[in-house]
Enzyme design. Sequence first.
Site, PDB file in Angstrom:
ATOM      1  N   ARG A   1      -9.389   0.846   8.977  1.00  0.00           N
ATOM      2  CA  ARG A   1      -9.012  -0.504   9.389  1.00  0.00           C
ATOM      3  C   ARG A   1     -10.140  -1.238  10.093  1.00  0.00           C
ATOM      4  NH1 ARG A   1      -3.192   0.524   9.171  1.00  0.00           N
ATOM      5  NH2 ARG A   1      -2.051  -1.364   9.715  1.00  0.00           N
TER       6      ARG A   1
ATOM      7  N   ARG B   1      -0.107  -8.804  13.576  1.00  0.00           N
ATOM      8  CA  ARG B   1      -0.693  -7.806  12.673  1.00  0.00           C
ATOM      9  C   ARG B   1      -1.549  -8.471  11.596  1.00  0.00           C
ATOM     10  NH1 ARG B   1       4.676  -5.223  11.222  1.00  0.00           N
ATOM     11  NH2 ARG B   1       3.581  -4.271   9.493  1.00  0.00           N
TER      12      ARG B   1
ATOM     13  N   ARG C   1      11.860  -6.266   5.132  1.00  0.00           N
ATOM     14  CA  ARG C   1      11.786  -4.843   5.495  1.00  0.00           C
ATOM     15  C   ARG C   1      12.375  -4.608   6.889  1.00  0.00           C
ATOM     16  NH1 ARG C   1       6.006  -1.968   5.466  1.00  0.00           N
ATOM     17  NH2 ARG C   1       5.846  -2.775   7.579  1.00  0.00           N
TER      18      ARG C   1
ATOM     19  N   LYS D   1       0.827  -1.210   0.000  1.00  0.00           N
ATOM     20  CA  LYS D   1       0.000   0.000   0.000  1.00  0.00           C
ATOM     21  C   LYS D   1       0.866   1.267   0.000  1.00  0.00           C
ATOM     22  CE  LYS D   1      -2.065  -1.045   3.905  1.00  0.00           C
ATOM     23  NZ  LYS D   1      -1.458  -2.339   4.279  1.00  0.00           N
TER      24      LYS D   1
ATOM     25  N   ARG E   1      12.005  -1.529  11.576  1.00  0.00           N
ATOM     26  CA  ARG E   1      10.774  -1.125  12.273  1.00  0.00           C
ATOM     27  C   ARG E   1      10.522  -2.068  13.432  1.00  0.00           C
ATOM     28  NH1 ARG E   1       5.522   0.098   8.587  1.00  0.00           N
ATOM     29  NH2 ARG E   1       4.524  -1.165  10.183  1.00  0.00           N
TER      30      ARG E   1
END
Length: 188
Positions: free
Chosen positions: A88, A144, A127, A13, A133
């Site tokens: 969400r 998640r 990532r 996204k 992160r």
Amino acid sequence: MNIILFGPPGSGKGTQAKRLVAERGWVQLSTGDMLRAAKAAGTELGQRVAAIIDAGELVSDEIVIELIRERLPEAEAAGGAIFDGFPRTVAQAEALDALLGERDSQVDAVVELKVIDEELIQRLVKRAEEEGRPDDTEEVIRNRLKVYYDQTAPLIPYFDEQGKLKAVDGMGSMDEVAASIAAALDKK
Ligand code: UDP
Ligand code: MG
């Protein structure tokens, strides 16, 4: 033009939102980016949401709706918003419909990026190595995904009933996916 880029964590996204910004001049409204910025800046909001983000749970509807509300005039001035990672929950989607309705506007299309779980986990682990992160650990990634399927995926029938849902194969290269999104948006 108001577009929602919809899909699980790691579906692309943010990447595709940035391309739409570059190509069409619209504004990217990523509540995840806004929340991370607040956390990094150590604001009161940032302190309130830090533990929730780090666990991969959802920040309250009230907080993210307010973040979006504040940014709508800017997106309107630019001629379009790309909602990335928002809404969400069904309550958030209803609130967005109401906020845009008050401004004589609406969600024009919802692009759903379809990517299988194994690929999502691979991308997010990669990532994590690149960006570090804190919510990209395998345990939080799995949570998640669970939160996505439990709380966010129920939006798919919501958007479908509104006739706005456009599913796009998100498994290709960035260019291939960008081309599929453009085709979905420009198809009448
Ligand atoms: N988050 C949230 N509500 C939002 C956006 C983000 O609660 O509207 C929190 C949630 O904890 C999520 C994290 O911020 O796991 C990262 O969100 P982001 O959209 O950046 O992650 P992505 O899905 O793109 O990997
Ligand atoms: Mg993102």
